[in-house]
Structure formats: C-alpha cells, structure tokens
Design an enzyme around this catalytic site. Sequence first.
Site, PDB file in Angstrom:
ATOM      1  N   HIS A  62      -2.041 104.589  81.905  1.00 39.12           N
ATOM      2  CA  HIS A  62      -1.759 105.648  80.696  1.00 39.12           C
ATOM      3  C   HIS A  62      -0.283 105.496  80.371  1.00 39.12           C
ATOM      4  CE1 HIS A  62      -1.760 108.306  84.113  1.00 39.12           C
ATOM      5  NE2 HIS A  62      -1.366 109.228  83.180  1.00 39.12           N
ATOM      6  N   HIS A  64       1.783 108.248  80.271  1.00 38.89           N
ATOM      7  CA  HIS A  64       2.622 109.523  80.782  1.00 38.89           C
ATOM      8  C   HIS A  64       3.877 108.739  81.452  1.00 38.89           C
ATOM      9  CE1 HIS A  64      -0.666 112.824  80.241  1.00 38.89           C
ATOM     10  NE2 HIS A  64       0.267 112.912  79.537  1.00 38.89           N
ATOM     11  N   ASP A  66       5.337 109.425  84.259  1.00 39.89           N
ATOM     12  CA  ASP A  66       5.169 109.328  85.590  1.00 39.89           C
ATOM     13  C   ASP A  66       4.496 108.069  86.167  1.00 39.89           C
ATOM     14  OD1 ASP A  66       2.923 110.542  84.799  1.00 39.89           O
ATOM     15  OD2 ASP A  66       2.686 111.194  86.958  1.00 39.89           O
ATOM     16  N   HIS A  67       3.890 107.200  85.057  1.00 39.67           N
ATOM     17  CA  HIS A  67       3.356 105.862  85.159  1.00 39.67           C
ATOM     18  C   HIS A  67       4.169 104.584  84.706  1.00 39.67           C
ATOM     19  CE1 HIS A  67      -0.435 107.887  87.292  1.00 39.67           C
ATOM     20  NE2 HIS A  67       0.103 108.813  86.654  1.00 39.67           N
ATOM     21  N   HIS A 139      -8.671 112.024  80.904  1.00 42.34           N
ATOM     22  CA  HIS A 139      -7.438 112.731  81.000  1.00 42.34           C
ATOM     23  C   HIS A 139      -7.109 113.230  79.724  1.00 42.34           C
ATOM     24  CE1 HIS A 139      -3.957 113.275  83.074  1.00 42.34           C
ATOM     25  NE2 HIS A 139      -3.024 112.390  82.503  1.00 42.34           N
ATOM     26  N   ASP A 210      -5.161 108.645  86.227  1.00 40.62           N
ATOM     27  CA  ASP A 210      -5.246 110.274  86.282  1.00 40.62           C
ATOM     28  C   ASP A 210      -6.700 110.598  85.509  1.00 40.62           C
ATOM     29  OD1 ASP A 210      -2.826 110.236  87.276  1.00 40.62           O
ATOM     30  OD2 ASP A 210      -2.034 111.218  85.715  1.00 40.62           O
ATOM     31  N   HIS A 268      -1.540 110.463  94.466  1.00 35.13           N
ATOM     32  CA  HIS A 268      -0.797 111.250  93.155  1.00 35.13           C
ATOM     33  C   HIS A 268      -1.197 112.806  93.640  1.00 35.13           C
ATOM     34  CE1 HIS A 268      -0.892 112.763  88.996  1.00 35.13           C
ATOM     35  NE2 HIS A 268      -0.574 111.673  88.809  1.00 35.13           N
TER      36      HIS A 268
END
Length: 303
Positions: A62, A64, A66-67, A139, A210, A268
């Site tokens: 996805h 976000h 942090d990914h 999510h 997530d 995570h």
Amino acid sequence: MRLTFLGTGGGAPSLQRNVSAIAFTHSIRGETWLFDCGEGTQHQFMRSALKPGRLDKIFITHLHGDHIFGLPGLLTSRSMAGLTEPFTVYGPKGIKAFIETALSLSGSYTSYPLEIIEIEAGTVLDNGEFRVTAWPLNHVIECFGYRIEQYDKPGFLDALRLKAEGVPRGPWYQQLKQGKTITLEDGREFNGADYLGPATKGKTLAIFGDTAPTDVALQLAANVDVMVHETTLEAEMMEKANGRGHSTTLQAAEAAKKAGAKRMIATHFSSRYLPQDMARLLAECQSVFPATELAHDFAVFDI
C-alpha cells in the site's frame, strides 16, 4: 528459499528497527524480490548478504510512506550502479504516479527498462515457477497481501534406467523430464512420466500488508508454509490498533491458527516497543499459535 527482514518497524523508523521491507530470495543464484520499500531500505540492503544486482521485482502492499518512501532512492541507485537488467514494480493504483513524479521532480532517471504495474485483486504474476496473487485487506487505504505459490518441481529423471533400456542421451531427455512422450528413430515410444521420481511439492507463503482482522486472511494464508503478519500493538490495545487498520498480537495469531498456516512470522511493531518488550509480545502470539517467531531487522528465515 529464504526471507530477509530489512525493516520490521511500523509507522516510523526507530533506533531498534527500520520501516517495512522484506526480501524473498528464491534461487541459489540469489535472485530476490522485495515486498515493500520503506525509507532507508537500500541502506539495509547493503548491510545484508543480499545481492543488489539480483533484485528485479518489488511488490508494494500500500501507499503509506513507511512502505514506499525508499523506492525513489533505490530505483535511481540502480542506475548509478550501472545495472541494466529490466525491473518491475507492482503496487496499488497511484504507485505509478508516485514513482514518476518523484523521479521527474528530482531530475532523476533510470538507465534500465522500468515497468510499473498497478494491480487489482487476483493474479499479478505467473512465471511458470511462481504464481503471485494479491488479496485486498482491511486498512485505512487500499492495501493488499500477497500469496506466493511455488509450482511443484518434477521428480528426477531416472537416466540410468533409460540408458539401460537403450535410450541414448539427447535433447529428448528434457522432454522426458517434462513428462512428455518421445518416439525414437527405431519407433520405440517412451513416456517421461514412467521415468520420473516423486515430484517435490512447492512452498507457499503469505505476506500481509497492514490490516485489521479480515476474513480474507483465511484464504490468503490457507495452509501456507509461512505466514508473515503485522502485529503492530499488544492485545490490550486492540481498539487503538483496529481503529487505525492494524492487528494485535492475538489477532494475528488467531488468523494464522484459523488459516491452517504451518508457521507465522510477526513483524511491523510499533516504535513504542523496546527490545525488552519483545518476549512479552512473542508470548501473547504463542499463547494462541505456538509456531510463531518474531522478526527483527536483518533476521533471516529459511523456508
């Protein structure tokens, strides 16, 4: 086949963990795919035993930060290193705009063929050796989990028996190994299936993005050899975790149990957890699913 965890933190990097990135190495030559690419991933890659030149695919769960914030740097560094092999990035709708905008605004480029594939639920790759499918998760933005299924490997061809029966070596051995029937010049037919040993069953993995608890997990991870699942928070923080589209230790373990997974690797983790907290998180997971292990940065798990 092995998994190398380059980042096991959620949200933001900490002194203990970098953000999400998991390398899947699937050949003795070191051929590798990456699942997610948080900021700093290329630094983690260089500190590991992985070979940058063997990385040719990235699967994003996805969008976000942090990914995905490590993508522009990793992609441009490949050019600076003189790598010319084709490269593919798979991810949800928007990943193409993110990459192209980041490269364009920074005056960056790639010197190799770069393909960006925006995925939907279903099969995203089938190369005859592996089939990768994407599954929609629960999510706060569109997010996928990936199921990686290795096709069964044919058994060894009994070359000694073929030789004893008067079959000379030649290109037809490859056909026999594929289970096909060949006809020699003298008219004799040989069915490859009669000369093959037992097939080796392929491995199956599920790598979750997530997610709060979802029934999709039962299909995504059904009977897998290894299930990688987020455990952002501990059990007593369930309301906070689920409200932000995440799972707790107990919820991840319950998903593994219900799906019939053989093994679960938890990752995570919130930056609130320090090294001394990890035994407690592991105990919570193992109270429901004993075959649980916790990942840490640079941990390597054979599959």
